[in-house]
Design a protein around this motif. Structure first.
Motif, PDB file in Angstrom:
ATOM      1  N   GLY A   8      19.572   4.208   1.245  1.00  0.00           N
ATOM      2  CA  GLY A   8      18.428   4.934   0.687  1.00  0.00           C
ATOM      3  C   GLY A   8      17.993   6.006   1.645  1.00  0.00           C
ATOM      4  N   ALA A   9      17.298   7.013   1.128  1.00  0.00           N
ATOM      5  CA  ALA A   9      17.059   8.200   1.935  1.00  0.00           C
ATOM      6  C   ALA A   9      15.858   8.991   1.456  1.00  0.00           C
ATOM      7  CB  ALA A   9      18.299   9.078   1.872  1.00  0.00           C
ATOM      8  N   SER A  10      15.429   9.912   2.332  1.00  0.00           N
ATOM      9  CA  SER A  10      14.359  10.838   1.975  1.00  0.00           C
ATOM     10  C   SER A  10      14.913  12.195   1.590  1.00  0.00           C
ATOM     11  CB  SER A  10      13.434  11.062   3.177  1.00  0.00           C
ATOM     12  OG  SER A  10      12.738   9.896   3.457  1.00  0.00           O
ATOM     13  N   SER A  11      16.105  12.492   2.066  1.00  0.00           N
ATOM     14  CA  SER A  11      16.636  13.825   1.764  1.00  0.00           C
ATOM     15  C   SER A  11      18.162  13.776   1.622  1.00  0.00           C
ATOM     16  CB  SER A  11      16.222  14.824   2.837  1.00  0.00           C
ATOM     17  OG  SER A  11      16.579  14.366   4.111  1.00  0.00           O
ATOM     18  N   ALA A  34      17.931  -1.542  -0.788  1.00  0.00           N
ATOM     19  CA  ALA A  34      17.975  -0.142  -1.248  1.00  0.00           C
ATOM     20  C   ALA A  34      16.552   0.387  -1.255  1.00  0.00           C
ATOM     21  CB  ALA A  34      18.584  -0.048  -2.633  1.00  0.00           C
ATOM     22  N   ASP A  35      16.337   1.488  -0.541  1.00  0.00           N
ATOM     23  CA  ASP A  35      15.024   2.139  -0.539  1.00  0.00           C
ATOM     24  C   ASP A  35      15.124   3.323  -1.497  1.00  0.00           C
ATOM     25  OD1 ASP A  35      12.816   3.684  -0.096  1.00  0.00           O
ATOM     26  OD2 ASP A  35      12.836   3.496   2.080  1.00  0.00           O
ATOM     27  N   MET A  36      14.641   3.101  -2.741  1.00  0.00           N
ATOM     28  CA  MET A  36      14.741   4.189  -3.739  1.00  0.00           C
ATOM     29  C   MET A  36      13.383   4.887  -3.894  1.00  0.00           C
ATOM     30  SD  MET A  36      15.065   2.363  -7.457  1.00  0.00           S
ATOM     31  CE  MET A  36      13.758   1.354  -8.164  1.00  0.00           C
ATOM     32  N   ALA A  37      12.689   5.069  -2.748  1.00  0.00           N
ATOM     33  CA  ALA A  37      11.364   5.700  -2.769  1.00  0.00           C
ATOM     34  C   ALA A  37      11.362   6.982  -3.590  1.00  0.00           C
ATOM     35  CB  ALA A  37      10.909   6.003  -1.341  1.00  0.00           C
ATOM     36  N   HIS A  38      12.375   7.815  -3.360  1.00  0.00           N
ATOM     37  CA  HIS A  38      12.409   9.110  -4.042  1.00  0.00           C
ATOM     38  C   HIS A  38      12.924   9.009  -5.468  1.00  0.00           C
ATOM     39  CE1 HIS A  38      11.458  12.469  -1.296  1.00  0.00           C
ATOM     40  NE2 HIS A  38      11.482  11.485  -0.421  1.00  0.00           N
ATOM     41  N   LEU A  39      13.696   7.973  -5.752  1.00  0.00           N
ATOM     42  CA  LEU A  39      14.500   7.980  -6.979  1.00  0.00           C
ATOM     43  C   LEU A  39      13.943   7.120  -8.097  1.00  0.00           C
ATOM     44  CD1 LEU A  39      17.968   7.527  -5.214  1.00  0.00           C
ATOM     45  CD2 LEU A  39      16.825   9.669  -5.813  1.00  0.00           C
ATOM     46  N   PHE A  91      10.308   0.909  -3.467  1.00  0.00           N
ATOM     47  CA  PHE A  91      10.066   2.300  -3.871  1.00  0.00           C
ATOM     48  C   PHE A  91       8.597   2.664  -3.732  1.00  0.00           C
ATOM     49  CE2 PHE A  91       9.877  -0.037  -7.956  1.00  0.00           C
ATOM     50  CZ  PHE A  91       8.761   0.500  -8.594  1.00  0.00           C
ATOM     51  N   THR A  92       8.364   3.984  -3.750  1.00  0.00           N
ATOM     52  CA  THR A  92       6.991   4.493  -3.782  1.00  0.00           C
ATOM     53  C   THR A  92       6.711   4.965  -5.204  1.00  0.00           C
ATOM     54  OG1 THR A  92       7.807   6.664  -3.095  1.00  0.00           O
ATOM     55  CG2 THR A  92       6.948   5.239  -1.369  1.00  0.00           C
ATOM     56  N   CYS A  93       5.414   4.990  -5.551  1.00  0.00           N
ATOM     57  CA  CYS A  93       5.062   5.265  -6.948  1.00  0.00           C
ATOM     58  C   CYS A  93       4.682   6.716  -7.190  1.00  0.00           C
ATOM     59  CB  CYS A  93       3.893   4.369  -7.366  1.00  0.00           C
ATOM     60  SG  CYS A  93       4.307   2.648  -7.192  1.00  0.00           S
ATOM     61  N   TYR A  94       4.626   7.514  -6.127  1.00  0.00           N
ATOM     62  CA  TYR A  94       4.018   8.836  -6.275  1.00  0.00           C
ATOM     63  C   TYR A  94       5.013   9.985  -6.223  1.00  0.00           C
ATOM     64  CZ  TYR A  94       4.384   8.277  -1.212  1.00  0.00           C
ATOM     65  OH  TYR A  94       4.858   8.036   0.045  1.00  0.00           O
ATOM     66  N   LYS A  95       6.301   9.665  -6.156  1.00  0.00           N
ATOM     67  CA  LYS A  95       7.289  10.761  -6.126  1.00  0.00           C
ATOM     68  C   LYS A  95       7.810  10.934  -7.559  1.00  0.00           C
ATOM     69  CE  LYS A  95       8.362   9.968  -1.254  1.00  0.00           C
ATOM     70  NZ  LYS A  95       8.040   8.591  -0.828  1.00  0.00           N
ATOM     71  N   THR A  96       9.105  10.753  -7.796  1.00  0.00           N
ATOM     72  CA  THR A  96       9.571  10.934  -9.186  1.00  0.00           C
ATOM     73  C   THR A  96       8.907   9.943 -10.143  1.00  0.00           C
ATOM     74  OG1 THR A  96      11.502   9.566  -8.682  1.00  0.00           O
ATOM     75  CG2 THR A  96      11.815  11.964  -8.618  1.00  0.00           C
ATOM     76  N   GLY A 149      17.858   9.952   6.240  1.00  0.00           N
ATOM     77  CA  GLY A 149      17.103   8.683   6.238  1.00  0.00           C
ATOM     78  C   GLY A 149      15.599   8.867   6.380  1.00  0.00           C
ATOM     79  N   HIS A 150      14.882   7.745   6.565  1.00  0.00           N
ATOM     80  CA  HIS A 150      13.413   7.810   6.660  1.00  0.00           C
ATOM     81  C   HIS A 150      12.941   7.163   7.955  1.00  0.00           C
ATOM     82  CE1 HIS A 150       9.188   6.566   5.684  1.00  0.00           C
ATOM     83  NE2 HIS A 150       9.174   7.820   5.278  1.00  0.00           N
ATOM     84  N   LEU A 151      11.746   7.571   8.394  1.00  0.00           N
ATOM     85  CA  LEU A 151      11.155   7.020   9.621  1.00  0.00           C
ATOM     86  C   LEU A 151      11.172   5.495   9.621  1.00  0.00           C
ATOM     87  CD1 LEU A 151       8.055   9.384   9.734  1.00  0.00           C
ATOM     88  CD2 LEU A 151       9.818   9.271  11.500  1.00  0.00           C
ATOM     89  N   HIS A 187       0.820  -1.212   0.000  1.00  0.00           N
ATOM     90  CA  HIS A 187       0.000   0.000   0.000  1.00  0.00           C
ATOM     91  C   HIS A 187       0.856   1.265   0.000  1.00  0.00           C
ATOM     92  CE1 HIS A 187      -3.453  -2.410   0.675  1.00  0.00           C
ATOM     93  NE2 HIS A 187      -3.208  -2.687   1.936  1.00  0.00           N
ATOM     94  N   SER A 188       2.093   1.157   0.466  1.00  0.00           N
ATOM     95  CA  SER A 188       2.922   2.361   0.608  1.00  0.00           C
ATOM     96  C   SER A 188       4.386   1.942   0.697  1.00  0.00           C
ATOM     97  CB  SER A 188       2.542   3.105   1.891  1.00  0.00           C
ATOM     98  OG  SER A 188       2.977   2.344   3.005  1.00  0.00           O
ATOM     99  N   GLY A 189       5.249   2.950   0.742  1.00  0.00           N
ATOM    100  CA  GLY A 189       6.674   2.666   0.895  1.00  0.00           C
ATOM    101  C   GLY A 189       6.978   2.018   2.238  1.00  0.00           C
ATOM    102  N   THR A 190       6.295   2.483   3.275  1.00  0.00           N
ATOM    103  CA  THR A 190       6.524   1.908   4.603  1.00  0.00           C
ATOM    104  C   THR A 190       6.080   0.443   4.626  1.00  0.00           C
ATOM    105  OG1 THR A 190       6.244   4.067   5.622  1.00  0.00           O
ATOM    106  CG2 THR A 190       5.952   2.162   7.057  1.00  0.00           C
ATOM    107  N   SER A 191       4.923   0.139   4.034  1.00  0.00           N
ATOM    108  CA  SER A 191       4.469  -1.268   3.980  1.00  0.00           C
ATOM    109  C   SER A 191       5.483  -2.120   3.224  1.00  0.00           C
ATOM    110  CB  SER A 191       3.143  -1.422   3.227  1.00  0.00           C
ATOM    111  OG  SER A 191       2.209  -0.509   3.641  1.00  0.00           O
TER     112      SER A 191
HETATM  113  C1  LIG Z   1      13.054   6.888   1.637  1.00  0.00           C
HETATM  114  C2  LIG Z   1      11.597   6.675   1.907  1.00  0.00           C
HETATM  115  N1  LIG Z   1      11.180   5.448   2.227  1.00  0.00           N
HETATM  116  C3  LIG Z   1       9.910   5.185   2.517  1.00  0.00           C
HETATM  117  C4  LIG Z   1       8.966   6.176   2.465  1.00  0.00           C
HETATM  118  C5  LIG Z   1       7.574   5.843   2.928  1.00  0.00           C
HETATM  119  O1  LIG Z   1       6.613   5.933   2.036  1.00  0.00           O
HETATM  120  P1  LIG Z   1       5.072   5.969   2.522  1.00  0.00           P
HETATM  121  O2  LIG Z   1       4.862   7.312   3.116  1.00  0.00           O
HETATM  122  O3  LIG Z   1       4.357   5.738   1.219  1.00  0.00           O
HETATM  123  O4  LIG Z   1       4.878   4.889   3.507  1.00  0.00           O
HETATM  124  C6  LIG Z   1       9.327   7.474   2.120  1.00  0.00           C
HETATM  125  C7  LIG Z   1       8.299   8.532   2.059  1.00  0.00           C
HETATM  126  O5  LIG Z   1       8.449   9.651   1.825  1.00  0.00           O
HETATM  127  C8  LIG Z   1      10.686   7.743   1.843  1.00  0.00           C
HETATM  128  O6  LIG Z   1      11.112   8.963   1.570  1.00  0.00           O
END
Ligand SMILES: Cc1ncc(COP(=O)(O)O)c(C=O)c1O
Length: 413
Positions: free
Chosen positions: A170-173, A196-201, A222-227, A121-123, A92-96
């Motif tokens: 992998g990272a958020s910022s 590798a968490d390429m959510a942003h990339l 990865f997440t589908c809603y960023k880049t 990094g990310h939460l 459902h999401s990057g966290t899932s």
């Molecule tokens: C590096 C990274 N991983 C995971 C996520 C989590 O994605 P979600 O908010 O869809 O759970 C994000 C979200 O911004 C992210 O930046």
């Protein structure tokens, strides 16, 4: 909105207000983008009605002939786009997606090494507020405070002392390229899995404008809603050998039913991502981010790592005597939407957020180029330097509106 306006005028108004907000503001949130109109259509399609559990050909409800084809399309197109051995398109999401990877490969209490949140990094990489830190024993690596770059030797030292079962890259910022090959070497030395968490990339990787982590990693999320521009949801790519465990960890491990309309959106964006239009937006995104970083540096702003290789930049506002929050608020008041962001130095000061993060995906998708990025930097600078001067702020607001009107969202992607 024919039926919505009949059933709920209040919500209809809110949808229309949000559309106006999007059209009349500059979206610089690195975790957002404008999706093609067809993505919005498929996300609202009849596939929303279908409840599914399990995987194509092995469902727990009847009536799955067409949704099986949708999921298989997403699977085939996603594997081919990213050159991956295995894919799961249900998260459902990057966290899932990250949770499923952890639970597929780790036992409760296993050690994991990931990037610290203030350093990029990310939460879901083991932050104390996240369930990930309650289930697994996370240690964190940081960037070099002077250069803002990942210190790979330090990761290696930490890996040898912590002996993690998994390393997360992998990272958020983090605005620079990540040397996945090097981290894979470190993971191999300590017999750790590499995620590798390429959510942003993901969009940049799909368009091949930055190197792919996939050949070097056991797992990639990865997440589908960023880049990636593909609507909500997450995806897991992995080596075939991990496929069965990943599927079980997603369903029934971490999720129940999955969203078929989102899987359809994933199938659609994986198709569109090989087309010239998508690739040129991704190229432009990087060019624009670089142009913006240069323009800020010329004005004396401190850019973490002195530039960028991807879609985002992080600015430390400490020397400008502005907090991240006040910058975020001031800029929102003139129609520039971005988010406050911790900078590496904030790790030492609880509660401090000294920076802002700027992403160029959405403005690039609207068709703006390097000269417009320089214009945006001028507008941001005027607003931040004169937060109490109403006439200046009005001027900035007008400048923002003019840019927005010259680059309407509808039809641009
Ligand atoms: C590096 C990274 N991983 C995971 C996520 C989590 O994605 P979600 O908010 O869809 O759970 C994000 C979200 O911004 C992210 O930046």
């Amino acid at each position: 909105m024919l039926y919505l306006s009949r059933d709920d005028p209040e919500l209809t108004q809110l949808v229309s207000d949000e559309k106006n907000r999007l059209n009349n503001t500059l979206n610089l949130i690195a975790a957002e983008n404008h999706s093609p109109q067809s993505i919005l259509e498929i996300m609202g399609s009849d596939f929303n009605t279908k409840t599914i559990e399990g995987y194509p050909g092995k469902r727990f409800h009847a009536g799955c002939a067409y949704v099986d084809r949708v999921e298989n399309l997403a699977i085939e197109r996603g594997k081919s786009l990213f050159g991956a051995e295995y894919i799961n398109v249900q998260p459902h999401s990057g966290t899932s997606a990250n949770l499923a990877v952890y639970f597929s490969a780790l036992h409760i209490g296993d050690r994991v090494l990931a990037m610290s949140l203030p350093h990029g990094g990310h939460l879901s990489h083991g932050h104390p507020a996240s369930i990930t830190s309650k289930c697994f024993d996370f240690s964190h690596y940081e960037v070099n405070p002077e250069t803002g770059l990942i210190d790979y030797d330090k990761i290696r030292d930490l890996a040898h002392s912590v002996k993690p079962k998994m390393i997360v890259a992998g990272a958020s910022s983090y605005p620079r390229l990540i040397d996945y090959r090097r981290i894979a070497g470190i993971a191999k030395e300590v017999s750790a899995f590499l995620l590798a968490d390429m959510a942003h990339l993901a969009g940049l990787v799909a368009a091949k404008v930055i190197p792919s982590p996939i050949p070097h990693c056991d797992f990639v999320t990865f997440t589908c809603y960023k880049t990636m521009m593909g609507g909500r949801g997450g995806v897991i790519l992995c080596k075939k050998i991990h496929g069965r465990k990943i599927d079980k960890a997603v369903f029934p491990g971490c999720q129940g039913t999955s969203a078929v309309s989102l899987m359809a959106a994933k199938a659609l964006i994986f198709k569109l991502a090989v087309e010239e239009k998508f690739i040129s937006i991704q190229k432009k995104t990087i060019e624009n981010a670089r142009a913006m970083a240069m323009a800020f540096m010329k004005k004396g702003y401190r850019i973490i790592s002195n530039g960028t290789d991807n879609h985002l930049i992080v600015i430390d506002l400490t020397s400008k005597d502005i907090t991240g929050k006040s910058a975020e608020n001031c800029l929102e008041s003139v129609g520039i939407i971005l988010n406050r962001n911790m900078v590496p130095e904030d790790a030492k000061k609880t509660g401090k957020v000294s920076g802002i993060r700027i992403g160029n995906g959405a403005v690039s998708a609207r068709g703006m180029g390097k000269s417009h990025m320089r214009q945006i930097v001028d507008l941001i600078d005027i607003a931040l330097m004169s937060p109490a001067k109403k006439d200046m702020l009005t001027e900035v607001k007008d400048g923002v509106l003019k840019l927005c009107q010259a680059f309407p969202i509808n039809g641009s992607v």
